[in-house]
Write a protein that holds these residues in place. Structure first.
Motif: not given
Length: 317
Positions: A293-311
């Motif tokens: 949502p607009a009031r939030e920034l990134c979330r660490k669990p999602d960051f860690e999950r998405y990082l290997p997929e960022c080519a």
């Protein structure tokens, strides 16, 4: 890890609420307001904290709203270096209309700074930096601040000073890009800002890379990044150009994606990682932020999950 100092020239107390319908005339009955500390540098410090890092936040604030801002930052555990602004800190208002789900954002200008105010602030800011650290200049300038304030800061810090990351917009960004030899470590901007500076479309990744490389050649920054929204981000250095892919994720709000990018990028550099890895971190943090949502920034669990997929891929320009 290197010291990170974020700088917020024109912070705000952000107040958000909701009402069934926004119409002119009658009193609009609203939900209980929610308050948060706002401003580019503050959000960068917040993203760094979310991802497990630490930073110091130089925040220019004043008046009763400035006291409120300090309390909000203390509640979040952000290490604040307060500096007195020459007037009342602004309060911005966001109202969500229940019937449509639309958000109405009312952004105030903030206190007006005089030339003497700016000179004294620069003296204090430059005294706070660690020569071996990172400084992040992010967000809007306050009214009255000179358009070339970033170049003034760079001149004061000198070539042996800290590495400086800059994420600004409008006339100050145009001023930076119009002069050679500023010597930033990183200059980041979004696609629309880059096209405005270029004076024409940057349709492809290669177009963005050529634009960014030209700024590197002028000495504006050692690294220039153009964020291309869902198409990821392009990075240019003297050694070459790299693209980091965006991920196909459900978008809730794009608010905070840029600040999340800068926070993750700065944290990666402070940990000794190279620019391409930092690009991957920043792109992943921005991807995470758009799912919240607009009031939030990134979330660490999602960051860690998405990082290997960022080519990452090299761009030939």
């Amino acid at each position: 890890m290197q010291d990170i100092l974020t700088v917020t020239f024109n912070p705000a107390v952000d107040m958000s609420t909701a009402t069934p319908a926004v119409t002119a005339g009658p009193k609009l009955r609203c939900d209980a307001p929610v308050f948060s500390a706002g401003g580019g540098g503050i959000n960068v410090s917040r993203a760094i904290r979310i991802l497990g890092g630490h930073s110091r936040a130089f925040v220019a604030a004043g008046g009763t709203a400035g006291v409120k801002l300090g309390d909000l930052l203390a509640e979040e555990g952000i290490a604040r270096i307060p500096y007195p602004a020459p007037g009342e800190t602004r309060t911005n208002v966001a109202v969500i209309e229940g019937e449509s789900g639309d958000q109405y954002r009312y952004v105030m200008p903030g206190p007006t700074w005089g030339e003497a105010d700016c000179a004294l602030m620069l003296d204090n800011l430059c005294a706070m930096v660690s020569p071996s650290g990172l400084v992040v200049l992010s967000g809007s300038l306050a009214p009255g601040m000179p358009v070339d304030v970033i170049r003034r800061i760079m001149q004061r810090l000198g070539t042996d000073g800290p590495r400086v990351i800059c994420d600004i917009s409008g006339a100050p960004l145009a001023n930076l890009c119009g002069h050679e030899g500023c010597g930033l470590e990183l200059l980041r901007m979004d696609h629309d800002e880059a096209e405005e500076i270029e004076g024409g479309p940057l349709a492809s990744r290669e177009d963005s890379a050529r634009f960014a490389r030209d700024l590197v050649s002028k000495g504006v920054a050692r690294t220039v990044i153009v964020a291309r929204g869902p198409d990821g981000s392009v990075l240019a250095t003297a050694e070459g150009c790299v693209h980091a892919s965006g991920l196909d994720v459900p978008v809730d709000s794009k608010v905070g994606a840029g600040d999340s990018f800068v926070g993750a990028f700065a944290l990666a550099l402070a940990m000794g990682k190279d620019a391409t890895t930092a690009l991957q971190w920043g792109t992943t943090a921005a991807t995470s932020a758009v799912t919240t949502p607009a009031r939030e920034l990134c979330r660490k669990p999602d960051f860690e999950r998405y990082l290997p997929e960022c080519a990452l891929s090299d761009l030939a320009v």
